[in-house]
Structures are given as structure tokens and as C-alpha cells.
Design a protein around this motif. Structure first.
Motif, PDB file in Angstrom:
ATOM      1  N   THR A 149       0.802  -1.220   0.000  1.00  0.00           N
ATOM      2  CA  THR A 149       0.000   0.000   0.000  1.00  0.00           C
ATOM      3  C   THR A 149       0.836   1.272   0.000  1.00  0.00           C
ATOM      4  O   THR A 149       0.305   2.362  -0.217  1.00  0.00           O
ATOM      5  CB  THR A 149      -0.948   0.011   1.210  1.00  0.00           C
ATOM      6  N   TRP A 150       2.135   1.138   0.232  1.00  0.00           N
ATOM      7  CA  TRP A 150       3.014   2.304   0.234  1.00  0.00           C
ATOM      8  C   TRP A 150       3.432   2.736  -1.176  1.00  0.00           C
ATOM      9  O   TRP A 150       4.056   3.802  -1.335  1.00  0.00           O
ATOM     10  CB  TRP A 150       4.270   2.019   1.056  1.00  0.00           C
ATOM     11  N   LEU A 151       3.111   1.943  -2.189  1.00  0.00           N
ATOM     12  CA  LEU A 151       3.589   2.242  -3.538  1.00  0.00           C
ATOM     13  C   LEU A 151       3.256   3.657  -4.026  1.00  0.00           C
ATOM     14  O   LEU A 151       4.103   4.300  -4.659  1.00  0.00           O
ATOM     15  CB  LEU A 151       3.054   1.212  -4.539  1.00  0.00           C
ATOM     16  N   PRO A 152       2.046   4.185  -3.775  1.00  0.00           N
ATOM     17  CA  PRO A 152       1.769   5.543  -4.264  1.00  0.00           C
ATOM     18  C   PRO A 152       2.709   6.602  -3.716  1.00  0.00           C
ATOM     19  O   PRO A 152       2.888   7.655  -4.350  1.00  0.00           O
ATOM     20  CB  PRO A 152       0.327   5.791  -3.801  1.00  0.00           C
ATOM     21  N   GLU A 153       3.294   6.339  -2.556  1.00  0.00           N
ATOM     22  CA  GLU A 153       4.231   7.302  -2.001  1.00  0.00           C
ATOM     23  C   GLU A 153       5.508   7.372  -2.824  1.00  0.00           C
ATOM     24  O   GLU A 153       6.255   8.341  -2.748  1.00  0.00           O
ATOM     25  CB  GLU A 153       4.541   6.919  -0.548  1.00  0.00           C
ATOM     26  N   ILE A 154       5.751   6.321  -3.611  1.00  0.00           N
ATOM     27  CA  ILE A 154       6.929   6.278  -4.482  1.00  0.00           C
ATOM     28  C   ILE A 154       6.558   6.613  -5.913  1.00  0.00           C
ATOM     29  O   ILE A 154       7.265   7.360  -6.605  1.00  0.00           O
ATOM     30  CB  ILE A 154       7.579   4.882  -4.416  1.00  0.00           C
ATOM     31  N   THR A 155       5.440   6.085  -6.382  1.00  0.00           N
ATOM     32  CA  THR A 155       5.058   6.252  -7.783  1.00  0.00           C
ATOM     33  C   THR A 155       4.299   7.541  -8.036  1.00  0.00           C
ATOM     34  O   THR A 155       4.143   7.947  -9.190  1.00  0.00           O
ATOM     35  CB  THR A 155       4.188   5.071  -8.237  1.00  0.00           C
ATOM     36  N   GLY A 156       3.795   8.173  -6.982  1.00  0.00           N
ATOM     37  CA  GLY A 156       2.994   9.367  -7.175  1.00  0.00           C
ATOM     38  C   GLY A 156       1.696   9.021  -7.892  1.00  0.00           C
ATOM     39  O   GLY A 156       1.018   8.056  -7.544  1.00  0.00           O
ATOM     40  N   ASP A 157       1.358   9.791  -8.925  1.00  0.00           N
ATOM     41  CA  ASP A 157       0.128   9.521  -9.659  1.00  0.00           C
ATOM     42  C   ASP A 157       0.347   8.595 -10.852  1.00  0.00           C
ATOM     43  O   ASP A 157      -0.533   8.440 -11.695  1.00  0.00           O
ATOM     44  CB  ASP A 157      -0.526  10.831 -10.118  1.00  0.00           C
ATOM     45  N   LYS A 158       1.520   7.968 -10.918  1.00  0.00           N
ATOM     46  CA  LYS A 158       1.784   7.001 -11.990  1.00  0.00           C
ATOM     47  C   LYS A 158       1.347   5.620 -11.521  1.00  0.00           C
ATOM     48  O   LYS A 158       2.007   5.010 -10.678  1.00  0.00           O
ATOM     49  CB  LYS A 158       3.269   7.018 -12.367  1.00  0.00           C
ATOM     50  N   THR A 159       0.271   5.114 -12.058  1.00  0.00           N
ATOM     51  CA  THR A 159      -0.230   3.827 -11.634  1.00  0.00           C
ATOM     52  C   THR A 159       0.122   2.704 -12.611  1.00  0.00           C
ATOM     53  O   THR A 159       0.103   1.540 -12.221  1.00  0.00           O
ATOM     54  CB  THR A 159      -1.751   3.875 -11.433  1.00  0.00           C
ATOM     55  N   THR A 160       0.412   3.047 -13.851  1.00  0.00           N
ATOM     56  CA  THR A 160       0.831   2.011 -14.807  1.00  0.00           C
ATOM     57  C   THR A 160       2.300   1.662 -14.600  1.00  0.00           C
ATOM     58  O   THR A 160       2.681   0.494 -14.672  1.00  0.00           O
ATOM     59  CB  THR A 160       0.599   2.467 -16.254  1.00  0.00           C
TER      60      THR A 160
END
Length: 778
Positions: free
Chosen positions: A381-392
Motif C-alpha cells: 500500500t506504500w507504492l503511491p508514495e513512491i510512484t505518485g500519480d503514476k499507476t501504470t
């Protein structure tokens, strides 16, 4: 090209990993990864077996090879990698035998430059990667060099599994094996070795010839049991990038009419269409490229057709896959598309028409995209903190459709593997779930660990994706470190007497941060300024920070401005703090060992004659008790470095840390990465450094100790944390009774009538009789 005699070096195939370690004591340990839930690194290749359902492999640039489990998790296959085999964690290519699912091959080697002293090897397995044989090559491979996402540059002939081809880097050309990878010879008739270099002036990852990029066979060009006649080879040369042989590799020529000005990235052959699909990019830089397209070559008509163009939007194309169950179904990823997100193109008609995994949406939403999928990151669940708004994702160099299941696909990114089991919903204009599916794949390069005496057992910092507070070692953290959030974080430390206070340093603006709640929340140090990186340490009470940065040592009290330590020379310093004495700090530069007793304001050199100092470890329970790992062994002082003496049999040591003792009144357990009796491994001592037991084994080598990071648990006896350079964090717990003796603690009881505790004293202390009932370590 004109055929010439195929001569070459015959390479010895080796099997096995190593012999039994020559040490006096060994103890079985249970080793587990500290879970983060996502790889945290670059997944450079994914391949499915066309022979057996459920068999798939993923390669990484510095973390080795993984095999897919039935529950979508991944099993590491190279944890045996140790001090002498560490370059096998760089997997430059992977190939499967299309007719024998148990056979898997990898091209192992991590750097082609001076960083890696070892040559490459083709490793082969006949049991799904459980054991390996090796064929050594006379040159290096580059699993972590530029262009590592291209491929695959290793392939097995689908008509005759004993034949393999390998496309080398560094101008070393094309190589062939006719005996299942046991021996290899250079294909001298193939002379297009590649010319592309990302940055000719670079001495690092971008300064070498990329070489060959992919190998593909036309399985319909010959009968089963005979060598395939038609073979395609991609070459990193923008003037002619795809070559073909129609006589089983005897002669080769550049395919006429092919596009120029770009590099072939991935090539896949469709036997039903009798066509080769090729994705192109303008350069092989891992992090940036500006243009590209996808072409299709029809073998029978000998024509090239452009089927996809980026239309000058600033990216190239990377991973490419075909669906063998659905003729004409092809997917291709963008490479280096940073805004607004990476994209994936899908065609059901051989590239005549395409749809994308997201479309632009200019209605005012941010980012301006309309996605075909729902995003599932429940594993991390921490991935958005690294990827920002890049989900692909980004750095999408590999994509694969399961040949037995058109709904199942996977692709690699710079941080995880994404995929779905409902892919064909795309074709019905229905949403599918795109999930992070890299559980079990721990690929971070660990840069710092600390184990506080209360709160979470472990805090970590890593390259590229920041770091975490690990409240449960077996469950992925819910979030990464934030406010600030740096990609690469260099160090982390807690205050010994007030362990809720934590400091970390990282590569980014305001590169020093403090926490007052053991890493749950953070704020930038008030005097961090524009500095970043380096190594930061806290005093025992947490009010002083010593920061080894900018080629010197700097100290700050209570977040006031940093002042440079005036009385020591400039240099790159290894540092440590005493956990009990607020003013006591240690520092080392090369062979010079320094001590500060005034909270880092000034330092005094204590010695320069104990060897090259690699790490300083402190007794977390007693002031002034310090251990030092050097290239001459392990050294110890019980008086804050005023007197230092060598301890135990180690002749070389990289790390030394102390944790909870074996007994209630015992000396702390000491952990070391060291060479003892000629064997480099990981050890523990329970008797103050006199006797050591080997706790690493043939299945757990942890790579090269020079790149390991150590922490010992002050609350759990026998537990040690080992950070690796590409396989994440391991924690080890003793799973058998210790075979080694224990020692009493300093000033503890060591004898007397009726006493059943440890009777030995740790290094620096002697058991002295006070009376018939009491003896003490003094």
C-alpha cells in the motif's frame, strides 16, 4: 555476411556451489525476508514456459532470478549467492526450453566495467532452478548495465533444445552451444557486434557497447529434432539492427528494407502470421529515451510495415508480447514515458488497430487520464508514495501474456510487477483489476538499518524507494517514510536512551530528517539546508546529531546550525554513537580511529594501526564498550577506545554489531561478517568474542559482505538483520541450541558455590574470586 569457420573457446561447465565451511562451530538458522510487499527494484524480464502451465520466471538487475508460485507470489532461486558468487545476482537474460519445462538458463554477471572483477557465465538448470551448472565465459556480462531491459538475448532452439544462442555485450558478438549450454563457441560468421554506447565518456553503467539485444527463432522453419533454419538477432546498431539467418546460423545478413536510426529493443516471432514483431527505441539508457516505434516483418513477402509510432511524443517502445492463443494479439509497453504515466498498447488484429490501457482525458481530472483498470496495491500500500500519480509504471522493459491463459499477463517496472487475471475485459471495454503482483520478490539495495530497544523491531532505509518502519517483520509496512520522502535514503539511527528519536539522511532537498515517534512521522531538520546524503548519528539522548557529509564531520545541537568538526582532516567517515553516554561518538576514516567525548564537537585520534576500518559497533547496554571491524580482524575496547586489542580468530571483518545476550546476566551476542579459519561468512559469538559459530549456510549467502548492512536486535536473542545489495533485508533466528559457550556480562557473576550461570568472562575482563560464593568479571 560471408560464412567463416566457427571456432571458439570451449568453456568448462561447473556444478555445485561450494564445499562445507571449515569452521569449528555451525548453528542452523532460519532466515526470512523482512517483507515490503513489492520488489522495490527493476524487474528487467519476465518469461512464461510455453510447455507447462504455471511455470514462469522473472529476472532482476541486481536481485537474481525468481520463479512464479501458484498464488502469484515469487520464490527466489539464488539466495546461495555469497562473497565469491555475488555477480550471479545480475541476470542479463533468461531462456526456457520450449519443449522441456524443467530446463531454465540464465546469463549471469552484473557489470562489464571494473566494478565487477568476475567474468560472466551461462547457468543451466534441469530442475526448475533448484540447482545450477555453470559455463564460464572469457568476458563479462551486464545484468545491471544500460540496456538490461532489452531482450531476451539468450534463447533455446524450439526444434532442437540442445542448441542455444547468446548475444553478448562489449563487442563480443554471438555465441552458440550445441550441448544444452555445457560448452560454447563464438559464431564467427556473425560480425555485427553492435556499436551503440549510451555515453562513451561514462566509466559506469552507460559507457560500454550494448551489443546484441534479442534472439528469436522461426519454429516452422524446420522439423522437430533438427536445428531451426530461420533465426533472428537484434543488434544495438542504429544503421542495421535486425539480422537473419536462413541456414541454421551458418550465414547471416541484415534484413533488407528495415528501418534505421533506432535500436531494436524486443523481437517476437509469430509462427502463425510468419512475421517478426520488433519494438524500437532511440537509445538504451535505462532512465531516458525520446522516440521509437513498432515494426512487423513479413517473412514470405520480405516487407516491413510500421504498425505503431509514438508520433514524437517523447518515448520509445520496450516490452512486447504475443498471445499464442489469440492469433494477431500483441501488446507493447512504452519505455521512458514519464508523463502522465507509462502506457501499454494492445492490438487484436496484428497491429492494424490499437487501444491503450489509458486514454487522455482533458475534462479537468489530474492526471489527465481515463484508465481501463482499477488499481490494486493491497500487497504494497506504500507504492503511491513512491510512484505518485503514476499507476501504470515506468521503466517497463518486459511484458508477457501467459500462453495458457489469455486473461493473465505480467509486466515489470522500476518498482514492482504489475499484472491481471482479467486482461480480456479490456477487449470488451470493461474494467479489469491491475494489481501489484511481486510479493516474495525483495530487490531493494539496503543502505541503513537500526533496531531500537522499544517500538518497532526494525527501521530500514534503501536505495530508490526510501525506507520503512517495520512493526511486523512478516507483513509489508502500510506506508513508507514521508515528509520528507526521498528516493534514495542513505542512513538511519536511533538515540540509545530515547529510542523514540530517530534521524535519517537522504538524497534530496533538506536531506536530514528527525522523528520523535520512532519513525511514524518526520520533519526536516531545521538546519539541514541544501545538504543531502551522508551518514547521520544521534547522541544517546537524541539532542546532538553528527553528520558525515560533504567530505567532513558536522555537529548540530537541538537543530541549531551545523558546525564543522575542526580538528580532524577531511574525508569520508564511518561513524557510530554510544547508546548510553550522551557525549560519546566514534568515527573512522581509512585506518584512523577517532573518539569524541563532547558530543562530536572535537575528536581525538586513538589509533591508526588496526587496519582499514569498515564498521564500528557498540554495546547497546554499556557505555564505552566498542567493537571495530577491519581488514585485519575484529578489535575491541572497554574504555571508549583508549586501549584497543584484537579479539578472536577473524583475519578480516566487514561488520560487527551487538544484540541481546544468550542469558539474563550474559554479555551481548556479537554478530560479524568476517573471515574465520579462511572462510568468509556470517558469525555469532556468545562468549565475548573468543568463540564463533557460523550462522550463514549454503542456501543463504547474502551476497558480498562489503555491500551488506548489519543490525542486531537488542530484544531478541540470536536475531540479526542483514541488508543486501539487491535481495532486500533478511532476519535470522537461531532454530537450534547454540553449540558455543556463553560469557557473563562485564561486572557480572562468573562463579561461586551453587552458581550455574556462565563462568567465562568477555574479552577485556577476568573472573576474579571475591569469596567462596561469588566471583565477578572485573
Amino acid at each position: 555476411m560471408k560464412k567463416t569457420a566457427a571456432v571458439g573457446i570451449i568453456l568448462a561447465a561447473l556444478s555445485g556451489v561450494r564445499a562445507a565451511a571449515p569452521v569449528n562451530y555451525t548453528q542452523h538458522y532460519t532466515w526470512k525476508n523482512v517483507r515490503t510487499g513489492a520488489s522495490g527494484g527493476f524487474v528487467t524480464g519476465i518469461v512464461f514456459s510455453p510447455k507447462q502451465k504455471g511455470v514462469a520466471y522473472a529476472r532482476t538487475d541486481i536481485g537474481g532470478l525468481y520463479r512464479l508460485n501458484s498464488d502469484d507470489s515469487w520464490a527466489p532461486l539464488q539466495d546461495y549467492v555469497n562473497n565469491t558468487l555475488w555477480n550471479e545476482h545480475g541476470v542479463d537474460a533468461v531462456a526456457l526450453d520450449p519443449n522441456d519445462a524443467s530446463r531454465v538458463y540464465i546469463a549471469a554477471g552484473i557489470y562489464t566495467n571494473s566494478w565487477d572483477p568476475y567474468n560472466g557465465k551461462i547457468m543451466s538448470s534441469t530442475d526448475y532452478g533448484k540447482t545450477w551448472s555453470r559455463a564460464n565465459f572469457p568476458f563479462k556480462f551486464g545484468g545491471n548495465m544500460a540496456g538490461r531491459q532489452m531482450g531476451e538475448r539468450l534463447a533455446v532452439d524450439p526444434n532442437k533444445g540442445s542448441i542455444l544462442y547468446f548475444g553478448a555485450r562489449s563487442g563480443n558478438g554471438l555465441w552458440k552451444s550445441s550441448d544444452y549450454g555445457k560448452t560454447w563457441a563464438k559464431v564467427t560468421s556473425y560480425t555485427a557486434v553492435g556499436t551503440h554506447i549510451v555515453d562513451p565518456g561514462d566509466s559506469g553503467q552507460n559507457g560500454d557497447i550494448i551489443g546484441l539485444t534479442f534472439i528469436a527463432f522461426d519454429s516452422t522453419s524446420s522439423a522437430a529434432g533438427t536445428a531451426s533454419k530461420r533465426i533472428f538477432v537484434g543488434t544495438a546498431d542504429s544503421s542495421a539492427t535486425v539480422y537473419m539467418s536462413e541456414d541454421s546460423g551458418a550465414t547471416w545478413s541484415a534484413i533488407s528494407g528495415q528501418p534505421t536510426g533506432f535500436l531494436s529493443h524486443t523481437g517476437k516471432y509469430s509462427p502463425t502470421e510468419k512475421a517478426l514483431y520488433v519494438s524500437y527505441v532511440d537509445n538504451a539508457n535505462t532512465y531516458g529515451g525520446g522516440d521509437g516505434y513498432v515494426y512487423k516483418y513479413y517473412v514470405e513477402s520480405k516487407t516491413w510495415v510500421k504498425i505503431l509510432d509514438d508520433n514524437g511524443t517523447g518515448f520509445g517502445f520496450g516490452g512486447l508480447t504475443l498471445d499464442p492463443q489469440k492469433n494477431g494479439t500483441v501488446m507493447v509497453t512504452t519505455y521512458h514515458q514519464w508523463w502522465p504515466d507509462g502506457n501499454i498498447y494492445r492490438s487484436l488484429d496484428g497491429g492494424a488497430t490499437w487501444t491503450t490501457i489509458w486514454d487522455f482525458d482533458w475534462s479537468g481530472v489530474q492526471p489527465p487520464v481515463k484508465r481501463r483498470y482499477d488499481w490494486d496495491i493491497s500487497q504494497a500500500t506504500w507504492l503511491p508514495e513512491i510512484t505518485g500519480d503514476k499507476t501504470t509504471g515506468w521503466m517497463m522493459g518486459s511484458i508477457a501474456i501467459n500462453p495458457f491463459d489469455s486473461d493473465h499477463f505480467l509486466y515489470g517496472t522500476g518498482a514492482t510487477i504489475f499484472g491481471s487475471h482479467k486482461l480480456t475485459n479490456w477487449d470488451k471495454n470493461e474494467k479489469f483489476t491491475l494489481s501489484s503482483l511481486s510479493y516474495g520478490m525483495e530487490e531493494t539495495a539496503v543502505l541503513g538499518l537500526t533496531s531500537p530497544p522499544q517500538g518497532p523491531h526494525l527501521l530500514s532505509v534503501v536505495g530508490d524507494v526510501g525506507g520503512w518502519r517495520h512493526d511486523n517483520l512478516d507483513v509489508a509496512p502500510s506506508k513508507a517514510f514521508l515528509t520528507p520522502s526521498w528516493g534514495t535514503t542513505r542512513s538511519i539511527d536511533h538515540a540509545g536512551s530515547r529510542p523514540n528519536i530517530v534521524v535519517r539522511s537522504g538524497d534530496g532537498e533538506g536531506g536530514l530528517a528527525l522523528s520523535n515517534d520512532t519513525g511514524a512521522t518526520w520533519h526536516i531538520h531545521a538546519s539541514a539546508g541544501s545538504w543531502n546524503g551522508g551518514r547521520a548519528q544521534l547522541s544517546a539522548n537524541g539532542d546532538f546529531v553528527v553528520w558525515a557529509v560533504n567530505n567532513g564531520l558536522y555537529v548540530s545541537a537541538n537543530e541549531y546550525p551545523f558546525e564543522k568538526v575542526p580538528n580532524i582532516p577531511s574525508g569520508s567517515y564511518t561513524t557510530a554513537n554510544d547508546r548510553n553516554h550522551n557525549g560519546l561518538f566514534y568515527a573512522a576514516e581509512n585506518s584512523n580511529f577517532y573518539v569524541s567525548t563532547n558530543a562530536g564537537t572535537t575528536y581525538t585520534k586513538k589509533t591508526s594501526s588496526i587496519g582499514w576500518i569498515r564498521e564500528i559497533g557498540v554495546n547497546p547496554f554499556r557505555a564505552g564498550d566498542v567493537w571495530i571491524a577491519t581488514d585485519t580482524g575484529i578489535w575491541h575496547s572497554i574504555d571508549s577506545g583508549n586501549t584497543i586489542s584484537r579479539v578472536g580468530p577473524a583475519t578480516d571483518a566487514y561488520h560487527v554489531q551487538l544484540g541481546k545476550s544468550a542469558t539474563s546476566n550474559g554479555y551481548p551476542a556479537i554478530f560479524a561478517a568476517a573471515t574465520i579459519q579462511g572462510w568468509a561468512g556470517h558469525y555469532r559469538s556468545d562468549d565475548g568474542g573468543y568463540t564463533w559459530t557460523l550462522i550463514s549456510d549454503d542456501s543463504n549467502g547474502f551476497g558480498t559482505p562489503g555491500n551488506n548492512i548489519y543490525a542486531a536486535d537488542p530484544r531478541t536473542y540470536g536475531r540479526v538483520y542483514i541488508g543486501t545489495n539487491g535481495r532486500g533485508i533478511f532476519y535470522g533466528d537461531a532454530s537450534a541450541t547454540s553449540p558455543v559457550p556463553t560469557a557473563a556480562d562485564a561486572y557480572g557473576q562468573c562463579g561461586g558455590q551453587g552458581f550455574n550461570g556462565p563462568k567465562a568472562c568477555p574479552h577485556g575482563y577476568t573472573c576474579k574470586v571475591s569469596n567462596a560464593y561469588y566471583s565477578q568479571c572485573l
